[in-house]
Structure formats: structure tokens, C-alpha cells
Design a protein around this motif. Structure first.
Motif, PDB file in Angstrom:
ATOM      1  N   GLN A   1      29.940  71.508  17.509  1.00 28.87           N
ATOM      2  CA  GLN A   1      28.818  70.863  18.193  1.00 28.87           C
ATOM      3  C   GLN A   1      27.732  70.461  17.199  1.00 28.87           C
ATOM      4  O   GLN A   1      27.200  69.344  17.269  1.00 28.87           O
ATOM      5  N   ARG A   2      27.422  71.354  16.255  1.00 30.17           N
ATOM      6  CA  ARG A   2      26.398  71.028  15.250  1.00 30.17           C
ATOM      7  C   ARG A   2      26.821  69.835  14.402  1.00 30.17           C
ATOM      8  O   ARG A   2      25.975  69.056  13.959  1.00 30.17           O
TER       9      ARG A   2
ATOM     10  N   CYS B   1      29.648  66.224  25.493  1.00 27.35           N
ATOM     11  CA  CYS B   1      29.677  67.164  24.369  1.00 27.35           C
ATOM     12  C   CYS B   1      28.338  67.286  23.652  1.00 27.35           C
ATOM     13  O   CYS B   1      27.932  68.384  23.254  1.00 27.35           O
ATOM     14  N   ASP B   2      27.648  66.150  23.459  1.00 28.83           N
ATOM     15  CA  ASP B   2      26.444  66.122  22.631  1.00 28.83           C
ATOM     16  C   ASP B   2      25.157  65.970  23.425  1.00 28.83           C
ATOM     17  O   ASP B   2      24.067  66.033  22.856  1.00 28.83           O
TER      18      ASP B   2
ATOM     19  N   ILE C   1      26.968  75.269  24.947  1.00 25.26           N
ATOM     20  CA  ILE C   1      27.964  74.265  24.556  1.00 25.26           C
ATOM     21  C   ILE C   1      28.237  73.375  25.764  1.00 25.26           C
ATOM     22  O   ILE C   1      28.767  73.838  26.774  1.00 25.26           O
ATOM     23  N   GLY C   2      27.852  72.125  25.655  1.00 26.77           N
ATOM     24  CA  GLY C   2      28.140  71.197  26.730  1.00 26.77           C
ATOM     25  C   GLY C   2      27.556  71.617  28.055  1.00 26.77           C
ATOM     26  O   GLY C   2      26.386  71.984  28.166  1.00 26.77           O
TER      27      GLY C   2
ATOM     28  N   LEU D   1      32.517  68.063  18.502  1.00 26.98           N
ATOM     29  CA  LEU D   1      33.001  68.725  19.703  1.00 26.98           C
ATOM     30  C   LEU D   1      33.808  67.746  20.552  1.00 26.98           C
ATOM     31  O   LEU D   1      33.453  66.568  20.659  1.00 26.98           O
TER      32      LEU D   1
ATOM     33  N   TYR E   1      35.948  72.396  26.778  1.00 23.88           N
ATOM     34  CA  TYR E   1      35.404  72.061  25.463  1.00 23.88           C
ATOM     35  C   TYR E   1      36.315  72.628  24.380  1.00 23.88           C
ATOM     36  O   TYR E   1      36.838  73.741  24.498  1.00 23.88           O
TER      37      TYR E   1
ATOM     38  N   THR F   1      37.821  72.078  19.941  1.00 24.79           N
ATOM     39  CA  THR F   1      37.743  71.462  18.613  1.00 24.79           C
ATOM     40  C   THR F   1      38.978  70.625  18.344  1.00 24.79           C
ATOM     41  O   THR F   1      39.162  70.116  17.242  1.00 24.79           O
TER      42      THR F   1
END
Length: 471
Positions: A318-319, A396-397, A302-303, A323, A330, A332
């Protein structure tokens, strides 16, 4: 449940030679030493005394009545000092300072509630520190009663608690569970006794396992564990041994932070000898090996430095491209504002960022006088918001469509043409892939993500930005 044992295999990693360290220094991202972690934009480096209590109060009043908010409460006390710590905290061994803190915290919550004007719904509530678990059950009950009068904490809110496994007991955990805590983050750092002695944090593995068991017995099943690499006397074998033991506890999330040695800012870090710290090559090896082990165990990266099970809300967000990133890392959290309570706490308001004084006495005096304890902050304009959105998506992505982000905010992407030009040398070295306004950082280049984000940081000196991109 599985229990981690304190026995660790002997370290076998060979220290890096000076030549290997020089090579690693070319591979280790320059931002690890010189760039912000971009938990905000503008970053805390831009905070100044130009923002004070009056501005903070005006920004609080501007939060729309229907908007949800998130809350961060900073408890600035510990019962022992960890020498690696970079947090705003101080050691106490008597009850008096805690009683005084709770009294002022309650007054601060009531004052902010009046400024906001109504009981805003709360999506996330985070207790950090210091050690929030130093609070007694009666403290916890009073704080939550006050929060409930000023805010609408829904049944679906995430209520997260940072835990020191060394100072929890059944009565305290009963109080936190009754209050609604549903996620806990446990500081572990490292389980090697040699490393623990070097950082003045003696925490037997059994203490961590016992804390996790007590949490789950009380229905607090969302468990995060924080580890640190780059600590004194750490080796890759030792880091992996710690990680393997931690994984027997099946945490939902694991954070793997790199130790920041800044004795000029945190004087207690002078107790850690420089010679005991792993060099750049060893730090890089530790981080890479731990990331591979986590992914092999089924965790999703994640990140920058977080890992989560595929079912965890972070991995799901994330998907889905949802995120987020804020001062808690990180998340939600999509709330319109974050309200910070307690000394040093940072808030994210419609007009900008605000931070309370780190001085506990000054914070208490301000609250007693009926004014906010804001000592610094920074206003945010439309250019900041655009750059913040681009940087957040990168962090994030690992990628962003700059033109799409600009269009969503009614802006022309050409205003970021200068930043995109800084991407050129990074693209040439494969750190970032570019298709028009679309940027993508390959997974293997994740440690360089801050360098890419820095290209959009208008507050960095232009020469520094060009150097970062070119290195």
C-alpha cells in the motif's frame, strides 16, 4: 504465547432508537447494501452463460508461456453449517465425498496444466472454502504432488490456507506445513457465546489460540484473523471485547467484514431472526469503534475493511502504491492470470473471468468427461480494463490519477468524462476531493469508497449511478 479467554465483559451498548437508525441510514454508505465490493470489474453480476468451457479453454491457452499465474482451490465442504455463511459449501459427515472430490480435483489440475502447455511459475496459491482443513494428510499430499507436476511453485510463493480452528489437528497441520503453507487465515467472527449460538458457530476462544500456537510451532507465522460485525446480538462493547482478545495473539492481519443478511439467496440465514440484527446505527458504530481500536494498536488500514501491521506485505504494498485487489480480497498478487479449481472457483484470464459450476456433482461429471466445468463468465474489453484499473486504484489507494492511468494504457481520459461528471455531487459533500483528473477519498470517507468506484461502473444503470452519487 498469550491465550484469549472466553470470558467477555457484559454488553452495555444501548440499542439504537428508530430515529437514530434513520440518521445512521443517511450516514451508512448506500453501497453497503446495493453495490458490489469490486473484487473484480466487470463484477460477478455481469457473468453469464455466454462464456463456457470452450471459451475458458481458449483463454487458458492464451496465457503467455513465461507469465506467472496464481491458483485458487475451492474445497466445498464443512462439517457444520454456520448460519451467517455466504460461501458455496455443504455439510458432510462421511469420508466418501472428500475422496471423490480429491480424485476430480487432481484430474482438473492435470487437464488445465495440459491446456496451459507448460509449468507456469506460481506466485500465490490459495486454498479456500468451505473448510480446506477438512482434508486428510494423504489428500493434501496427493494434491500438492499433482500441482508440482503441472506448475512450478517457487520457494518464494505465498501458499495461503483458510482454517477453521475447530477442525485442525497436529497431523493435518504437519501435512500443510510440509506442503509449504506459509500463511493462514483463521475464521473467528465473534467470541461472544451468545453471538456464536445465534450463528451456529460454537468456537471457544481457546480453540483459536490453540490453532495459532500449532501454526507457529510449524513455522507458519503469517497469521490473518477474520472478524465480522453486524451479526445477531452483537454490540459495540462485544465487538471490542472480541477484538481485544484477538489482538493478544498478535495477528499480522485482521479483516473486519460486515455481515450480509441475504436470506432470499442463502436459505439457512432464515434461521437468524431479523430482530436480532443490529440496525444501521449500531453497525456503523461497531465498524468505526473496531477500526479505531485496531489503529490504536498499531495496525494500518488497508483499503476498505482490512488492517495489517506496518511490516506486513499488504501494508508495504500500500505504501508503495502496489496493492492489488482480486476475488480473495486485498493482495500483493501481480500474476497475469488466476486459475480457479474446484466447484464455484473463479478464474481471471487474459480474455475475461470464468467460473466453475457450484454444483459438486456437475463439476465432477464435467471433469470426468475431460472438459472444463466453466458454467459462466464475462469477456473483458479495453474499456473494461481501463475502468478496472481506475476502480482498483480507488479501492486500494483511496485515490487515483485517472489521466495517468489512461495514459499508461494508451487511452484518452476523456472516454471517462461521463464518469467524472458523476463525481460532482460527491465532491460537493466532501466524499471525494478532486484536482483535475486526480481524485482522493479522505480517510474518514473510506466507507464511501464503493460509491466513488461505482461512478466508473459502466454496467450499472445510469439512473442508478446518478442516484448513488447524489444520495
Amino acid at each position: 504465547m498469550a491465550v484469549i479467554t472466553s470470558a467477555l465483559p457484559p454488553a452495555t451498548a444501548v440499542p439504537a432508537s428508530p430515529a437514530e437508525d434513520r440518521e445512521a441510514a443517511r450516514r451508512v454508505p448506500v453501497q453497503s447494501a446495493r453495490l458490489p465490493r469490486y473484487t473484480s470489474y466487470p463484477t460477478a453480476l455481469q457473468f453469464s452463460g455466454a462464456v463456457g468451457p470452450d471459451q475458458a479453454a481458449a483463454w487458458m491457452r492464451s496465457v503467455a508461456g513465461h507469465d506467472p499465474v496464481s491458483i485458487y482451490i475451492h474445497v466445498p465442504f464443512c462439517d457444520t453449517l454456520c448460519w451467517f455463511c455466504g460461501c458455496h459449501t455443504r455439510v458432510i459427515n462421511t469420508r466418501g465425498p472428500i475422496v471423490a472430490f480429491v480424485h476430480s480435483l487432481i484430474a482438473e489440475i492435470e487437464m488445465v496444466g495440459a491446456l496451459l502447455g507448460r509449468r507456469h511459475p506460481v506466485r500465490h496459491l490459495h486454498f479456500g472454502g468451505g473448510s480446506p482443513t477438512i482434508l486428510e494428510p494423504e489428500d493434501i499430499d496427493r494434491i500438492f504432488q499433482t500441482l508440482a507436476r503441472s506448475f512450478d511453485i517457487g520457494a518464494d510463493a505465498e501458499i495461503a490456507l483458510e482454517i477453521d480452528p475447530r477442525d485442525v489437528d497436529p497431523a493435518r497441520l504437519d501435512a500443510w506445513a510440509t506442503a509449504g503453507v506459509n500463511r493462514a487465515s483463521l475464521g473467528v467472527q465473534d467470541l461472544d457465546p451468545v453471538v456464536q449460538k445465534a450463528i451456529n458457530r460454537i468456537q471457544p476462544a481457546e480453540a483459536t489460540a490453540r490453532a495459532v500456537a500449532m501454526l507457529r510451532e510449524r513455522g507458519i507465522n503469517a497469521i490473518n484473523i477474520d472478524l465480522v460485525h453486524g451479526l445477531p446480538h452483537q454490540t459495540t462493547d462485544g465487538v471490542l471485547a472480541t477484538l481485544d482478545q484477538v489482538l493478544t495473539l498478535t495477528p499480522d492481519r485482521v479483516a473486519l467484514f460486515g455481515y450480509a443478511h441475504v436470506p432470499s439467496m442463502k436459505q439457512h440465514q432464515r434461521l437468524i431472526p431479523d430482530a436480532a440484527l443490529p440496525g444501521p446505527a449500531a453497525r456503523l458504530e461497531q465498524a468505526d469503534a473496531a477500526a479505531r481500536r485496531l489503529k490504536a494498536a498499531g495496525y494500518v488500514g488497508i483499503g476498505l475493511d482490512h488492517f495489517a501491521r506496518a511490516h506486513d506485505p499488504l501494508a508495504v504494498a500500500q505504501r508503495q502504491g502496489l496493492l492489488r485487489r482480486n476475488f480473495q480480497g486485498y493482495t500483493t498478487d501481480t500474476a497475469a492470470a488466476i486459475i480457479g479449481f474446484g466447484p464455484s472457483a473463479i478464474g481471471d484470464l487474459p480474455g475475461g473471468y470464468v467460473q466453475n459450476t457450484i454444483d459438486v456433482r456437475a463439476w465432477r461429471e464435467a471433469v470426468a468427461e475431460g472438459r472444463l466445468a466453466t458454467i459462466r463468465g464475462v469477456a473483458v474489453d479495453d474499456d473494461d480494463r481501463l475502468r478496472r484499473a481506475v476502480i482498483e486504484r480507488l479501492m486500494c489507494d483511496h485515490g487515483v490519477d485517472v489521466a495517468a492511468v489512461a495514459a499508461s494504457m494508451g487511452r484518452d481520459p476523456e472516454v471517462l468524462a461521463g464518469a467524472m461528471a458523476l463525481i460532482d455531487p460527491l465532491e460537493e459533500r466532501g466524499i471525494v476531493l478532486r484536482d483535475g483528473w486526480r481524485l482522493l477519498v479522505p480517510v474518514e470517507m473510506t466507507p464511501d469508497i464503493q460509491r466513488v468506484a461505482a461512478c466508473f461502473d459502466a454496467y450499472l444503470n445510469p439512473a442508478v449511478r446518478q442516484l448513488i452519487a447524489a444520495e
